[in-house]
Every structure is written in C-alpha cells, then in structure tokens.
Enzyme design. Structure first.
Site, mmCIF file in Angstrom:
data_model
loop_
_atom_site.group_PDB
_atom_site.id
_atom_site.type_symbol
_atom_site.label_atom_id
_atom_site.label_comp_id
_atom_site.label_asym_id
_atom_site.label_seq_id
_atom_site.Cartn_x
_atom_site.Cartn_y
_atom_site.Cartn_z
ATOM 1 N N GLU A 161 -4.473 -3.050 -3.358
ATOM 2 C CA GLU A 161 -5.609 -4.050 -2.793
ATOM 3 C C GLU A 161 -6.746 -4.248 -4.125
ATOM 4 O O GLU A 161 -8.178 -4.433 -3.762
ATOM 5 C CB GLU A 161 -7.125 -3.158 -1.590
ATOM 6 C CG GLU A 161 -5.401 -3.201 -0.142
ATOM 7 C CD GLU A 161 -6.344 -2.379 0.647
ATOM 8 O OE1 GLU A 161 -7.056 -2.121 0.901
ATOM 9 O OE2 GLU A 161 -4.969 -1.862 1.099
ATOM 10 N N GLU A 268 2.973 -2.624 5.873
ATOM 11 C CA GLU A 268 1.908 -2.255 7.403
ATOM 12 C C GLU A 268 1.204 -2.666 8.308
ATOM 13 O O GLU A 268 0.156 -3.187 8.462
ATOM 14 C CB GLU A 268 0.119 -1.769 5.697
ATOM 15 C CG GLU A 268 0.412 -1.239 5.067
ATOM 16 C CD GLU A 268 -0.862 -0.528 4.233
ATOM 17 O OE1 GLU A 268 -1.781 -0.986 4.818
ATOM 18 O OE2 GLU A 268 -1.300 0.056 3.723
HETATM 19 O O1 9MR Z 1 -5.315 4.271 8.974
HETATM 20 C C1 9MR Z 1 -5.703 4.281 8.060
HETATM 21 C C2 9MR Z 1 -7.123 4.744 8.518
HETATM 22 O O2 9MR Z 1 -6.778 5.942 9.173
HETATM 23 C C3 9MR Z 1 -8.179 5.046 7.459
HETATM 24 O O3 9MR Z 1 -9.208 5.999 8.217
HETATM 25 C C4 9MR Z 1 -8.541 3.459 6.943
HETATM 26 C C5 9MR Z 1 -9.107 4.106 5.703
HETATM 27 O O4 9MR Z 1 -10.087 2.849 5.173
HETATM 28 O O5 9MR Z 1 -7.162 3.762 6.350
HETATM 29 C C6 9MR Z 1 -6.523 3.235 7.031
HETATM 30 O O6 9MR Z 1 -4.925 2.552 6.600
HETATM 31 C C7 9MR Z 1 -5.390 1.472 5.571
HETATM 32 C C8 9MR Z 1 -4.109 1.365 4.311
HETATM 33 O O7 9MR Z 1 -4.386 2.842 3.942
HETATM 34 C C9 9MR Z 1 -4.631 0.770 2.818
HETATM 35 N N1 9MR Z 1 -3.768 -0.198 4.040
HETATM 36 C C10 9MR Z 1 -5.256 -0.984 5.313
HETATM 37 C C11 9MR Z 1 -4.647 0.459 5.782
HETATM 38 C C12 9MR Z 1 -5.701 0.109 7.221
HETATM 39 O O8 9MR Z 1 -7.270 0.105 6.809
#
Ligand code: 9MR
Length: 355
Positions: A161, A268
């Site tokens: 990102e 994802e």
């Molecule tokens: O699913 C993840 C969630 O449990 C966390 O709280 C969050 C923190 O920002 O991140 C989520 O996963 C993300 C991933 O690491 C990167 N791409 C977006 C995902 C959804 O936010």
C-alpha cells in the site's frame, strides 16, 4: 443359467465396460472433494489469511482451514507491531504457530508484511530517528524476520500500500523517514536475507484499471527496470457486491504484468455484502468469486488465489465497514456458501476457462 439371464448379464458387462472406457477417455476420475484438491489439479494454490486467535481456540476453524486450503497468510502476527513490539524484543510465537500448522498440513506460507504504514509500534513511530538510524532499524527488522522464517516462508509481501488512492505515492512514516528509495531498499534487503524467496508488492484498489492500477504498474515497472529483485504483484481484491471488479480490466492488468515477467497473486480477496444478506446478494457474491478465479486461471502468471479469511465467523469487514459483512465463502456456522460452490465449480471445470 437360463438364456435370458445370460443376455442380461452380458448387457450389464457391456454397460460397465462402456462406462469405464468413457471415464478413462475423458480422464475424469472422481470429482475433487475439497478446494485444495480441485486447485492442485489446476496447478493452483488456494489460500486464506489466518486469524491467529481462532487457530488457537476454534477447532472447527482449524479443521476447515486444513481441509480446504493449501496456502496460509498470517493475518496479523508477522506485522511490525506484533513481531517487534519493543526495541530489543521480537515475538515470533503466533507466527511460528501458523507456520507449524501449515507444515503439519502440507501448506505453504505467504509472509505478510515487511513494510506497511499501519500496525507500527509506538516505540518506532514516536521515536526521533535520523535517516541512518531508521535505515538501520528497517534493515535489521527485515533480516531478522525473513531470516527467522528462512526456508519455511518463501513468499513475502515486501511492501504494501505504498500508492495512494489517487495514484500518487503515499506519504507515510517510511517515505518521510527514508525517502522514495525505501521501496527498492526493502526489496533488496529481503532478497539478501532470503535469496530463494519470491518477493511481492501488494496493494488494494488497483486490481483492474484506473489511476491507482496504472500507478502501481509504473512503480513495479520502474523497480523491475532498475534491477530491483521484485517477482510479482499482489492484487488484494477487497471488493463488494455493489461495486464488482471489472473482469476484463483485471484480466488486462494481469496480462501487462505478465509482459513485465511478473507473477500476480490474488492476496486478500473478500466480497462484502451490505446487510441484510439475501439469496440474490449471495448469488451475486458467488459470481464475483467465480469471475476472479476464472480470470486467475486464464492468466499465465496467476497461480495463487487467497481470500482474507474464509468464514464470516471471523472477518475484518463488520468492524471496519459497519452495516456490511458476510464477505467470505463459509458462513458464521461454518457452512459452505454459494461462493464456495462457485469456486469449486470453476476449479473443477476441465480445460482453460475464460471469464
Ligand atoms: O485483517 C486485518 C485486521 O485484523 C487488522 O486489524 C488490520 C489493521 O489495519 O489489518 C487487517 O488486514 C489488512 C492487511 O494487513 C493489509 N491489507 C488490508 C487488510 C484489511 O484492512
């Protein structure tokens, strides 16, 4: 034996032989019973992110995960704040548990994520670092974590990102502290730490066309031309029933990345539904999963299709998008949804499928 009995037996024998010949000729075999078996038959990996707490506490969860998937992405445990919570402390226990589980069930692990602007520990973001100090911190971090999983985690999201939603480079803790070279440096260090690892740039909202997809393409093209060790792009594919991805655009995006010699991973995927759930919305969701799997199967460079979780029992969507949910392929009761069936159908269809 009476004559008509002999005729009947003879007819049965002929029918049986014909069936066996037909099966052999069409190379059918029995239909695959799980997603991972169906995926394997197509040269694909099918993955899910893993909720580390659920893996520890929910046996239904662990059972379905092991049965249906052959690739795991730890949802949080390998992020900076989790794995390096204090200056001299590394915590690998949760990540190790995911890797142990994967090895026990003959699955691969997709490491997530070395450089991201979220889930950074306070000791890091609130410190006052010179350029040289921050460079040393990131280099040591990458060597430590990639080294710890050397030979066990051989795919890494190196940077996630880094491109903003409008296509500009995102201004982050890392870009401010290290300058624009931080992306190339991270890939270089990850490669030095594990030369066998496949290294990805991973982002959302750039799956098909548009300014962000073009900016991601230009970024990885530049890295590739500079000789930076990047092997592929992760298309996160966080989508919604109300705003489905453009199948043709995703296909074209994969093709241009292939031209550069890069792999694509669907990293994802989820398809959120505006609640309440209806039959029609579940069918629409199934169509989106089906289309994206078809696009991946048809692309020459897409061999891993990973969703961000697999059961609505555990998903980031309801918390981050209140009023939405049901984004995954199993429901909260761990029952397969139409989206599961859609993936199974498209994986089981013989030959190359077109979207
Ligand atoms: O699913 C993840 C969630 O449990 C966390 O709280 C969050 C923190 O920002 O991140 C989520 O996963 C993300 C991933 O690491 C990167 N791409 C977006 C995902 C959804 O936010």
């Amino acid at each position: 034996m009476k004559q008509n009995e002999m005729i009947r037996l003879g007819m049965i024998a002929v029918l049986l032989t014909q069936t066996l010949i037909a099966m052999a000729a069409s190379d059918m075999g029995p239909p695959a019973a799980t997603l991972r078996a169906a995926a394997e038959a197509r040269g694909m990996h099918i993955g899910s992110s893993v909720d580390e707490d659920a893996l520890r506490t929910d046996t239904d969860y662990a059972g379905v995960l092991a049965r249906e998937f052959d690739s795991l992405t730890p949802e949080n445990s390998m992020k900076f704040a989790e794995s390096h919570p204090a200056p001299f402390r590394y915590t690998f226990a949760d990540g190790d548990a995911v890797v142990d589980f994967a090895e026990k069930h003959n699955m691969q692990v997709h490491g997530h994520v070395l450089v991201w602007h979220e889930q950074l520990p306070k000791w890091l973001t609130q410190g006052h670092w010179t350029h040289a100090q921050l460079r040393k911190i990131l280099r040591e971090y990458i060597f430590r974590i990639v080294g710890h999983y050397q030979g066990r985690v051989n795919v890494w999201d190196v940077v996630s990102e880094a491109v903003d939603d409008n296509g500009a480079m995102r201004q982050t803790f890392w870009s401010r502290g290290l300058g624009p070279d931080y992306i190339a440096l991270a890939f270089q260090w990850a490669h030095e730490a594990n030369p066998d690892a496949l290294l990805l740039y991973n982002d959302y909202g750039g799956d098909g066309g548009g300014a962000k997809a073009d900016a991601i393409f230009k970024l990885v093209q530049r890295l590739h031309e500079q000789g930076v060790p990047i092997n592929g792009v992760g298309l996160q594919m966080h989508t919604s029933v109300d705003d489905p991805p453009d199948t043709k655009a995703v296909s074209a995006n994969m093709a241009r990345l292939h031209q550069l010699g890069l792999q694509v991973y669907i990293t994802e995927m989820d398809v959120m539904i505006k609640l309440p759930v209806t039959r029609a919305k579940l069918e629409a969701q199934a169509g989106i999963y089906r289309n994206m799997m078809s696009v991946c199967l048809a692309a020459e460079n897409c061999h891993n299709f990973t969703s961000w979780g697999f059961t609505d029992r555990y998903s980031w969507i309801p918390q981050f998008f209140p009023g939405n949910g049901a984004a995954l392929i199993f429901d909260e009761q761990m029952q397969a949804k139409p989206s599961y069936r859609a993936l199974m159908d498209v994986l089981s269809a013989s030959g190359a499928s077109s979207p």
